[in-house]
Design a protein around this motif. Structure first.
Motif, mmCIF file in Angstrom:
data_model
loop_
_atom_site.group_PDB
_atom_site.id
_atom_site.type_symbol
_atom_site.label_atom_id
_atom_site.label_comp_id
_atom_site.label_asym_id
_atom_site.label_seq_id
_atom_site.Cartn_x
_atom_site.Cartn_y
_atom_site.Cartn_z
ATOM 1 N N THR A 1 1.453 -6.058 -9.152
ATOM 2 C CA THR A 1 2.869 -5.626 -8.099
ATOM 3 C C THR A 1 2.979 -7.380 -7.626
ATOM 4 O OG1 THR A 1 0.884 -6.182 -6.224
ATOM 5 C CG2 THR A 1 2.246 -3.940 -6.324
ATOM 6 N N TYR A 2 3.736 -8.016 -7.410
ATOM 7 C CA TYR A 2 4.881 -8.654 -7.564
ATOM 8 C C TYR A 2 6.115 -9.202 -6.753
ATOM 9 C CZ TYR A 2 7.644 -8.396 -11.235
ATOM 10 O OH TYR A 2 8.933 -7.895 -12.210
ATOM 11 N N LEU A 3 5.538 -10.790 -6.843
ATOM 12 C CA LEU A 3 7.231 -10.896 -5.501
ATOM 13 C C LEU A 3 7.996 -11.566 -6.225
ATOM 14 C CD1 LEU A 3 5.592 -10.958 -2.374
ATOM 15 C CD2 LEU A 3 6.626 -9.084 -3.133
ATOM 16 N N THR B 1 0.931 -0.986 0.311
ATOM 17 C CA THR B 1 0.176 -0.315 -0.055
ATOM 18 C C THR B 1 0.875 1.228 0.085
ATOM 19 O OG1 THR B 1 -1.230 -0.944 0.712
ATOM 20 C CG2 THR B 1 -2.208 0.991 1.098
ATOM 21 N N ALA B 2 1.654 1.019 1.058
ATOM 22 C CA ALA B 2 2.609 2.711 1.064
ATOM 23 C C ALA B 2 3.487 2.690 -0.370
ATOM 24 C CB ALA B 2 3.788 2.414 2.057
ATOM 25 N N LEU B 3 3.852 1.362 -0.605
ATOM 26 C CA LEU B 3 5.177 1.711 -2.215
ATOM 27 C C LEU B 3 3.892 2.189 -3.318
ATOM 28 C CD1 LEU B 3 7.141 0.726 -3.951
ATOM 29 C CD2 LEU B 3 6.401 -1.536 -4.655
ATOM 30 N N LEU B 4 2.916 1.586 -3.461
ATOM 31 C CA LEU B 4 1.252 1.906 -4.548
ATOM 32 C C LEU B 4 1.190 3.891 -4.444
ATOM 33 C CD1 LEU B 4 -0.805 -1.469 -4.559
ATOM 34 C CD2 LEU B 4 1.059 -0.361 -6.519
ATOM 35 N N ALA B 5 0.923 3.922 -3.001
ATOM 36 C CA ALA B 5 0.834 4.866 -2.731
ATOM 37 C C ALA B 5 1.840 6.323 -2.715
ATOM 38 C CB ALA B 5 0.355 5.395 -1.310
ATOM 39 N N SER B 6 3.291 6.205 -3.079
ATOM 40 C CA SER B 6 3.680 7.118 -3.445
ATOM 41 C C SER B 6 4.468 7.232 -4.363
ATOM 42 C CB SER B 6 5.513 6.354 -2.672
ATOM 43 O OG SER B 6 5.923 5.236 -3.077
ATOM 44 N N THR B 7 4.101 6.086 -5.757
ATOM 45 C CA THR B 7 4.050 6.162 -6.981
ATOM 46 C C THR B 7 2.940 6.185 -7.676
ATOM 47 O OG1 THR B 7 4.788 3.558 -6.821
ATOM 48 C CG2 THR B 7 6.511 4.893 -6.807
ATOM 49 N N SER B 8 1.545 6.516 -6.970
ATOM 50 C CA SER B 8 0.434 6.269 -8.116
ATOM 51 C C SER B 8 0.136 6.689 -9.281
ATOM 52 C CB SER B 8 -0.863 6.812 -6.795
ATOM 53 O OG SER B 8 0.005 8.028 -6.739
ATOM 54 N N THR B 9 0.835 7.979 -8.905
ATOM 55 C CA THR B 9 0.440 8.502 -10.098
ATOM 56 C C THR B 9 1.297 8.515 -11.306
ATOM 57 O OG1 THR B 9 2.622 10.392 -10.059
ATOM 58 C CG2 THR B 9 0.248 11.022 -9.178
ATOM 59 N N VAL B 10 2.182 7.423 -11.613
ATOM 60 C CA VAL B 10 3.136 7.020 -12.109
ATOM 61 C C VAL B 10 2.422 5.139 -12.269
ATOM 62 C CG1 VAL B 10 5.341 6.207 -13.160
ATOM 63 C CG2 VAL B 10 4.747 8.688 -12.653
ATOM 64 N N LEU B 11 2.390 4.802 -11.838
ATOM 65 C CA LEU B 11 2.190 3.343 -11.832
ATOM 66 C C LEU B 11 1.126 2.985 -11.212
ATOM 67 C CD1 LEU B 11 5.501 1.924 -9.915
ATOM 68 C CD2 LEU B 11 4.964 2.359 -12.232
ATOM 69 N N ALA B 12 -0.072 3.714 -11.854
ATOM 70 C CA ALA B 12 -1.601 3.307 -10.930
ATOM 71 C C ALA B 12 -1.881 1.496 -11.903
ATOM 72 C CB ALA B 12 -2.619 4.559 -11.083
ATOM 73 N N GLN B 13 -1.749 2.218 -12.774
ATOM 74 C CA GLN B 13 -2.568 0.740 -13.783
ATOM 75 C C GLN B 13 -1.037 0.142 -13.956
ATOM 76 O OE1 GLN B 13 -0.169 3.362 -14.697
ATOM 77 N NE2 GLN B 13 0.498 2.815 -16.409
ATOM 78 N N ASN B 14 -0.107 -0.509 -13.018
ATOM 79 C CA ASN B 14 0.198 -1.789 -13.168
ATOM 80 C C ASN B 14 0.380 -2.251 -12.022
ATOM 81 O OD1 ASN B 14 1.940 -0.047 -15.543
ATOM 82 N ND2 ASN B 14 4.132 0.412 -14.177
ATOM 83 N N GLY C 1 13.243 -7.784 -3.975
ATOM 84 C CA GLY C 1 12.146 -8.577 -3.688
ATOM 85 C C GLY C 1 10.718 -8.069 -3.782
ATOM 86 N N ASN C 2 10.619 -6.966 -4.177
ATOM 87 C CA ASN C 2 9.108 -6.310 -4.177
ATOM 88 C C ASN C 2 8.801 -5.946 -5.366
ATOM 89 O OD1 ASN C 2 6.518 -4.888 -3.273
ATOM 90 N ND2 ASN C 2 6.717 -4.907 -1.267
ATOM 91 N N MET C 3 8.318 -5.848 -6.212
ATOM 92 C CA MET C 3 8.046 -4.865 -7.573
ATOM 93 C C MET C 3 7.145 -4.520 -8.050
ATOM 94 S SD MET C 3 11.745 -5.934 -8.685
ATOM 95 C CE MET C 3 11.229 -5.699 -10.838
ATOM 96 N N THR C 4 6.928 -3.774 -8.831
ATOM 97 C CA THR C 4 5.446 -3.182 -9.868
ATOM 98 C C THR C 4 6.208 -3.503 -10.953
ATOM 99 O OG1 THR C 4 7.122 -0.963 -9.631
ATOM 100 C CG2 THR C 4 5.216 -1.574 -7.714
ATOM 101 N N GLY C 5 5.084 -3.915 -11.675
ATOM 102 C CA GLY C 5 5.929 -3.680 -12.533
ATOM 103 C C GLY C 5 4.379 -3.658 -14.323
ATOM 104 N N TRP C 6 4.685 -3.880 -15.573
ATOM 105 C CA TRP C 6 3.797 -3.830 -16.206
ATOM 106 C C TRP C 6 2.484 -4.806 -15.936
ATOM 107 C CZ3 TRP C 6 5.335 -0.345 -18.147
ATOM 108 C CH2 TRP C 6 6.952 -0.062 -18.447
ATOM 109 N N PRO C 7 1.286 -4.961 -16.478
ATOM 110 C CA PRO C 7 -0.036 -5.406 -15.867
ATOM 111 C C PRO C 7 -0.359 -6.439 -15.938
ATOM 112 C CG PRO C 7 -1.209 -3.275 -17.646
ATOM 113 C CD PRO C 7 0.506 -3.817 -17.382
ATOM 114 N N LEU C 8 0.359 -7.409 -15.148
ATOM 115 C CA LEU C 8 0.191 -9.034 -14.998
ATOM 116 C C LEU C 8 -0.764 -9.649 -16.301
ATOM 117 C CD1 LEU C 8 1.874 -10.358 -12.090
ATOM 118 C CD2 LEU C 8 2.771 -9.999 -14.190
ATOM 119 N N PRO C 9 -0.616 -10.565 -17.230
ATOM 120 C CA PRO C 9 -1.611 -11.616 -17.219
ATOM 121 C C PRO C 9 -3.133 -12.121 -16.334
ATOM 122 C CG PRO C 9 -0.056 -12.362 -18.321
ATOM 123 C CD PRO C 9 -0.111 -11.375 -17.349
ATOM 124 N N ALA C 10 -4.319 -12.431 -16.404
ATOM 125 C CA ALA C 10 -4.844 -12.609 -16.009
ATOM 126 C C ALA C 10 -4.685 -14.558 -14.467
ATOM 127 C CB ALA C 10 -6.444 -13.138 -16.267
#
Length: 564
Positions: A24-26, A9-22, A309-318
């Motif tokens: 998260t995975y480990l 949650t903290a990670l997404l909040a800090s980068t929400s304007t850039v990565l909101a559509q992306n 270990g904690n990553m953000t990336g492109w939208p993952l497949p379903a």
């Protein structure tokens, strides 16, 4: 205890304007010993291969719909007849199948590799039209291999090229294995061992991606490009494109990467990494497979996100586990009862091709014939075939885990032994066995600097015994035993450390958790005396406890990459 939800949650909040559509995975997405990964995407399924070195079956093939859940669907090298005699001609503990590449072309899957250690370096190219079936993988097309780490590349004119360590390029006849003249492409940016090449054609450029700096702390991914496949190649001004060298990151040794696209055209990279921290010494799982998103705009150089270990990336497949085949998913626990007629589970593996009859599923369970050599491969002699061991195991795929198995064993002579082991190589392993010592059944515990023997309780004689490995922390291996009917009878026998299963003779590989049986040198040649008993194993259970994503922060294995 680290909170996955609050951290994300903290990670997404800090980068929400850039990565909101992306997404998260480990990492790692393929935990456990999965070094030198290569992947390709075909019709929405991602197919990956990793190195297996001396282990057999070799060249594990995984399939994933979502880049998170990986099903073990086959092995490209799955029968001794594909490479007769190679396994027992192999001397080194880290020789064998080095750094394969998987590609798909005109309806056929190809896995190319080089086998090191069976005399001269041997190039092998396996083919399949159905990677979910072991039997569909062909006998290999063999080729003269000047170096390790082969790549596959088809050019627009239909020519087929192999690039190898060095970095050199040769045209290859894909049917006969005939190789053309050698062309030197690029020697990297000055790091040692330029290797692991992959070639990609994009926007009129040939991009060459390699690993250099060795596979330890200085490991890195660098790139060059040219207007023709044979060069000359100009190095990227952004080198290294991916590395964790010189950082305090928990994930180190990052390198030996491959690139591929998903069905939406987004680029991803897989690479190897080690969960060890800067200049650490505890990494029993060895080199694992990590995933990172890549931005690759037209005409530009690709940009890799740093591996953590904690990553953000492109939208993952379903998320989907709708994958054919009968193998397990890498993250699933083992629940094996070895019913008669069942096959050996696909995620279990041997150290070299097993001897005929060494391991079988029978009406009494998983049967191991006693081997003359112990787990360390002595006293059979210096020849590789003499180092055959009666052993089968699975990758340790969790930072902490519980493993137990029931052993039924009735030795009839001194030094006959069967038990469990955390096994890196024949020179680095920890064992707990039930052994006959003269007229007394005993526990034998063997780890670095320890070799102790303790009599079994008298009332345990003739009973089925449950053997356990538990890991209170990523650096602790606790071995114990109990009567299967009374878990309250558990006896602590010995402790080992992850450092004992890290580096040294096994820096390229990773720990296997499994079982063994030996007569400890009785008999002659490779054979125990004819009347040696069998050891029977039942109720095999492996359950992950936790995955560490930093040196301090862990996620319960049951939630790893399931809550994001």
């Amino acid at each position: 205890m680290w909170s996955l939800r609050s951290s994300l949650t903290a990670l997404l909040a800090s980068t929400s304007t850039v990565l909101a559509q992306n997404s998260t995975y480990l990492n790692p997405v393929l935990p456990g010993w999965h070094s030198d990964p290569s992947c390709t995407q075909v019709d929405g399924t991602f197919y990956c291969v990793t190195s297996t070195f001396i282990a057999f079956p070799g060249l594990a093939i995984y399939a994933s719909k979502d880049l998170i859940d990986y099903k073990h669907i086959s092995h490209a090298w799955n029968r001794e007849s594909q490479l007769p005699g190679y396994s027992y001609a192999t001397k080194g503990q880290q020789e064998g199948m080095y750094a394969a590449t998987i590609r798909y072309h005109e309806g056929v899957f190809y896995v190319i590799c080089e086998y090191l250690g069976a005399g001269q370096l041997a190039g092998v190219l396996f083919k399949s039209t159905d990677p979910y079936d072991d039997a569909s993988w062909s006998d290999p097309v063999r080729f003269e291999a000047p170096k390790i780490d082969p790549d596959l590349f088809w050019d627009d004119d239909g020519k087929f090229y192999v690039a190898t360590q060095g970095v050199i390029l040769q045209e290859m006849n894909i049917e006969t294995g005939e190789m053309g003249p050698v062309t030197s492409l690029w020697n990297g940016t000055g790091g040692v061992w330029p290797e692991g090449p992959h070639i990609f054609k994009r926007d009129g450029w040939y991009y060459l991606m390699i690993a250099e700096g060795g596979t330890s702390w200085d490991h890195a991914v660098t790139m060059a490009r040219a207007k023709t496949v044979t060069g000359p190649y100009e190095p990227s001004p952004h080198n290294p494109h991916m590395t964790n060298r010189g950082t305090q990151e928990y994930f180190q040794t990052v390198g030996h990467a491959d690139l591929f696209q998903d069905t939406e055209g987004a680029w991803w990279s897989v690479a190897l990494a080690t969960r060890v921290g800067p200049y650490g010494s505890n990494y029993p799982m060895g080199r694992e497979t990590v995933l990172t998103p890549v931005t690759w705009n037209e005409g530009e150089w690709p940009v890799f996100q740093p591996v953590r270990g904690n990553m953000t990336g492109w939208p993952l497949p379903a998320r989907s586990r709708d994958i054919p085949g009968d193998g397990p998913f890498n993250s699933d626990p083992d629940v094996y009862d070895f019913e008669e007629g069942s096959a050996i589970p696909r995620n279990l593996m041997y150290w070299r091709v097993p001897r005929d009859g060494a391991v079988e599923v029978t009406g009494e369970g998983l049967q191991l014939s006693l081997g003359r050599n112990n787990v360390a491969g002595s006293p059979g002699g210096s020849e590789p075939a003499a180092k055959a061991i009666s052993f089968i195991g699975r990758r340790q795929t969790d930072s902490t885990f519980d493993f137990s198995v029931d052993l039924t064993f009735a030795p009839n002579a001194p030094e006959q032994e069967a038990g469990i082991t955390a096994f890196l190589t024949q020179a680095a392993n920890i064992q707990l066995g039930i052994i006959q010592k003269e007229d007394q059944l005993s526990f034998r515990f063997n780890a670095t600097g320890k070799n102790t023997t303790t009599p079994l309780p008298a009332e345990w004689s003739g009973e089925t015994i449950r053997l356990h490995i538990e890991t209170p922390s990523p650096n602790q291996y606790a071995f114990s035993a109990s009567l299967t009917a009374e878990n309250s009878t558990k006896i602590a026998v010995g402790n080992g450390t992850g450092v004992e299963l890290s580096g040294g003779t096994g820096s390229f590989v990773g720990t296997l958790i499994g079982v063994y049986a030996t007569c400890n040198g009785a008999g002659s040649g490779l054979d125990c005396p004819e009347d040696a008993p069998k050891a029977y194993f039942n109720r095999w259970r492996y359950t992950g406890r936790s995955q560490y994503i930093t040196a301090q922060d862990s996620v319960p294995s049951a939630q790893f990459n399931k809550a994001v």
